[in-house]
Design a protein around this motif. Structure first.
Motif, PDB file in Angstrom:
ATOM      1  N   GLY A   1     -20.328 -47.498  86.643  1.00  0.00           N
ATOM      2  CA  GLY A   1     -19.076 -46.722  87.170  1.00  0.00           C
ATOM      3  C   GLY A   1     -19.539 -45.501  88.234  1.00  0.00           C
ATOM      4  O   GLY A   1     -18.912 -45.507  89.169  1.00  0.00           O
ATOM      5  N   LEU A   2     -20.672 -45.241  87.842  1.00  0.00           N
ATOM      6  CA  LEU A   2     -21.470 -44.275  89.012  1.00  0.00           C
ATOM      7  C   LEU A   2     -21.739 -44.964  90.458  1.00  0.00           C
ATOM      8  O   LEU A   2     -21.330 -44.417  91.356  1.00  0.00           O
ATOM      9  CB  LEU A   2     -22.501 -43.504  88.361  1.00  0.00           C
ATOM     10  CG  LEU A   2     -23.669 -42.615  89.411  1.00  0.00           C
ATOM     11  CD1 LEU A   2     -22.581 -41.320  89.426  1.00  0.00           C
ATOM     12  CD2 LEU A   2     -24.710 -42.199  88.395  1.00  0.00           C
ATOM     13  N   SER A   3     -22.243 -46.158  90.148  1.00  0.00           N
ATOM     14  CA  SER A   3     -22.647 -46.648  91.504  1.00  0.00           C
ATOM     15  C   SER A   3     -21.281 -47.063  92.232  1.00  0.00           C
ATOM     16  O   SER A   3     -20.923 -47.032  93.378  1.00  0.00           O
ATOM     17  CB  SER A   3     -23.227 -48.115  90.882  1.00  0.00           C
ATOM     18  OG  SER A   3     -23.547 -48.741  92.141  1.00  0.00           O
ATOM     19  N   ASP A   4     -20.181 -47.406  91.645  1.00  0.00           N
ATOM     20  CA  ASP A   4     -18.797 -47.842  92.324  1.00  0.00           C
ATOM     21  C   ASP A   4     -18.475 -46.538  92.902  1.00  0.00           C
ATOM     22  O   ASP A   4     -17.947 -46.449  94.072  1.00  0.00           O
ATOM     23  CB  ASP A   4     -17.973 -48.201  91.318  1.00  0.00           C
ATOM     24  CG  ASP A   4     -18.250 -49.579  90.758  1.00  0.00           C
ATOM     25  OD1 ASP A   4     -19.093 -50.417  91.264  1.00  0.00           O
ATOM     26  OD2 ASP A   4     -17.766 -50.111  89.426  1.00  0.00           O
ATOM     27  N   MET A   5     -18.508 -45.417  92.125  1.00  0.00           N
ATOM     28  CA  MET A   5     -17.744 -44.100  92.751  1.00  0.00           C
ATOM     29  C   MET A   5     -18.684 -43.731  93.977  1.00  0.00           C
ATOM     30  O   MET A   5     -17.954 -43.291  94.752  1.00  0.00           O
ATOM     31  CB  MET A   5     -17.939 -42.907  91.600  1.00  0.00           C
ATOM     32  CG  MET A   5     -17.519 -41.879  92.271  1.00  0.00           C
ATOM     33  SD  MET A   5     -18.599 -40.473  92.610  1.00  0.00           S
ATOM     34  CE  MET A   5     -19.277 -40.037  91.293  1.00  0.00           C
ATOM     35  N   VAL A   6     -20.014 -43.796  93.731  1.00  0.00           N
ATOM     36  CA  VAL A   6     -20.863 -43.507  94.830  1.00  0.00           C
ATOM     37  C   VAL A   6     -20.680 -44.177  96.173  1.00  0.00           C
ATOM     38  O   VAL A   6     -20.664 -43.626  97.201  1.00  0.00           O
ATOM     39  CB  VAL A   6     -22.396 -43.451  94.519  1.00  0.00           C
ATOM     40  CG1 VAL A   6     -23.135 -43.378  95.577  1.00  0.00           C
ATOM     41  CG2 VAL A   6     -22.837 -42.195  93.747  1.00  0.00           C
ATOM     42  N   GLN A   7     -20.374 -45.619  95.713  1.00  0.00           N
ATOM     43  CA  GLN A   7     -20.177 -46.604  97.006  1.00  0.00           C
ATOM     44  C   GLN A   7     -19.007 -46.051  97.901  1.00  0.00           C
ATOM     45  O   GLN A   7     -18.770 -46.305  99.108  1.00  0.00           O
ATOM     46  CB  GLN A   7     -20.016 -47.946  96.565  1.00  0.00           C
ATOM     47  CG  GLN A   7     -21.573 -48.561  96.282  1.00  0.00           C
ATOM     48  CD  GLN A   7     -21.334 -49.804  95.840  1.00  0.00           C
ATOM     49  OE1 GLN A   7     -20.379 -50.483  96.371  1.00  0.00           O
ATOM     50  NE2 GLN A   7     -22.266 -50.514  94.792  1.00  0.00           N
ATOM     51  N   ARG A   8     -17.963 -45.339  97.284  1.00  0.00           N
ATOM     52  CA  ARG A   8     -16.762 -45.055  97.936  1.00  0.00           C
ATOM     53  C   ARG A   8     -16.926 -43.649  98.696  1.00  0.00           C
ATOM     54  O   ARG A   8     -16.212 -43.239  99.417  1.00  0.00           O
ATOM     55  CB  ARG A   8     -15.674 -44.876  96.891  1.00  0.00           C
ATOM     56  CG  ARG A   8     -15.020 -46.122  96.113  1.00  0.00           C
ATOM     57  CD  ARG A   8     -13.806 -46.078  95.485  1.00  0.00           C
ATOM     58  NE  ARG A   8     -13.949 -44.968  94.364  1.00  0.00           N
ATOM     59  CZ  ARG A   8     -14.403 -45.353  93.190  1.00  0.00           C
ATOM     60  NH1 ARG A   8     -14.592 -46.470  92.708  1.00  0.00           N
ATOM     61  NH2 ARG A   8     -14.400 -44.536  92.209  1.00  0.00           N
ATOM     62  N   ARG A   9     -17.987 -42.994  98.755  1.00  0.00           N
ATOM     63  CA  ARG A   9     -18.296 -41.777  99.263  1.00  0.00           C
ATOM     64  C   ARG A   9     -19.258 -41.938 100.433  1.00  0.00           C
ATOM     65  O   ARG A   9     -20.203 -42.908 100.261  1.00  0.00           O
ATOM     66  CB  ARG A   9     -18.882 -40.770  98.488  1.00  0.00           C
ATOM     67  CG  ARG A   9     -18.018 -40.254  97.069  1.00  0.00           C
ATOM     68  CD  ARG A   9     -18.890 -39.380  96.381  1.00  0.00           C
ATOM     69  NE  ARG A   9     -18.930 -38.174  97.028  1.00  0.00           N
ATOM     70  CZ  ARG A   9     -18.413 -37.096  96.820  1.00  0.00           C
ATOM     71  NH1 ARG A   9     -17.181 -37.196  96.300  1.00  0.00           N
ATOM     72  NH2 ARG A   9     -18.513 -36.115  97.598  1.00  0.00           N
TER      73      ARG A   9
END
Length: 255
Positions: free
Chosen positions: A191-199
């Motif tokens: 989940g962290l990786s997915d969120m960071v990729q959107r930033r």
């Protein structure tokens, strides 16, 4: 004892955790009473090093950011990262870390800190959120709030978010608890990786570090060799991404 019917989408470790909750609570209490407690090591938490283009770096997080498991901060993540970057930049580094700190507590600490401009931030958080039973959704929300604050209040240009380490390989933990927390760690990190990729300007640094025989004597924190590999991964990304030219002055937001 009757348990409610579990929804098909419930993750296996959650189902096991629910079924064994009283046993796991007792196991956790036993660990807190018997586990070896290591102190945060001595060493400078702020300073200058190197020469070249200026780079202002903030390292923030929990006991792993604070270097627990080493004898001195020079052996820990901040010191080893500083030493890897110093040949390339004039580093001004600052460490803001505390044992037991959760992401929400880190956010609240940043709110209270005086604004100071940083070019790069490195985070090391998440394990305490898992062990203190924060939901993945709440943890990700807290993380995003923290990342936003780093940009708006401290002018951070790039943030390097360390992933969740492989909790399932921590030798301190009994097998059942190790399996449950290990599975949770993998889900939280995804989940962290997915969120960071959107930033923009935010990078996820996986923490799939080799741990076998390289943990500290408490069986829960990294040893110096693990910190060295972690620092190298971060340094490689920073050197690849960060401009060599001196950064423009950043206006930070005053409270």
């Amino acid at each position: 004892m009757h348990f409610p019917r579990l929804h098909a989408r419930v993750h296996p470790e959650i189902a096991v955790k629910f079924a064994l909750f009283p046993y796991l609570l007792a196991q956790g209490a036993w660990l807190r009473q018997t586990a070896l407690v290591l102190p945060e090591p001595p060493g400078a938490r702020t300073g200058f090093a190197g020469k070249g283009a200026p780079l202002r770096m903030l390292v923030l997080g929990d006991s792993s950011a604070a270097g627990v498991g080493t004898d001195h901060l020079d052996q820990a993540l901040p010191g080893q990262l500083r030493d890897l970057l110093a040949p390339h930049y004039e580093i001004h580094w600052h460490l803001e870390a505390k044992t037991g700190r959760t992401t929400r507590q880190m956010f609240k600490r940043l709110v209270k800190m005086e604004p100071e401009p940083f070019d790069v931030a490195v985070t090391a958080l998440g394990v305490n959120d898992i062990t203190k039973r924060a939901s993945r959704e709440n943890w990700l929300e807290d993380t995003e709030l923290m990342l936003d604050l780093l940009e708006t209040k401290f002018g951070v240009r790039q943030t390097y978010v360390s992933g969740i380490p492989r909790i399932g390989d921590f030798p301190l933990l009994p097998p059942t608890l190790r399996w449950i927390l290990g599975k949770q760690g993998l889900r939280y990190d995804a989940g962290l990786s997915d969120m960071v990729q959107r930033r923009d300007n935010t990078f996820h640094i996986p923490a799939d570090l080799p741990l076998d025989g390289l943990m500290s004597k408490d069986g829960f924190h990294p040893g110096p060799v693990v910190y060295a590999e972690w620092a190298k991964r971060l340094a490689d990304q920073i050197l690849h991404n960060f401009p060599a030219a001196p950064p423009a002055e950043v206006q930070v937001v005053k409270n």
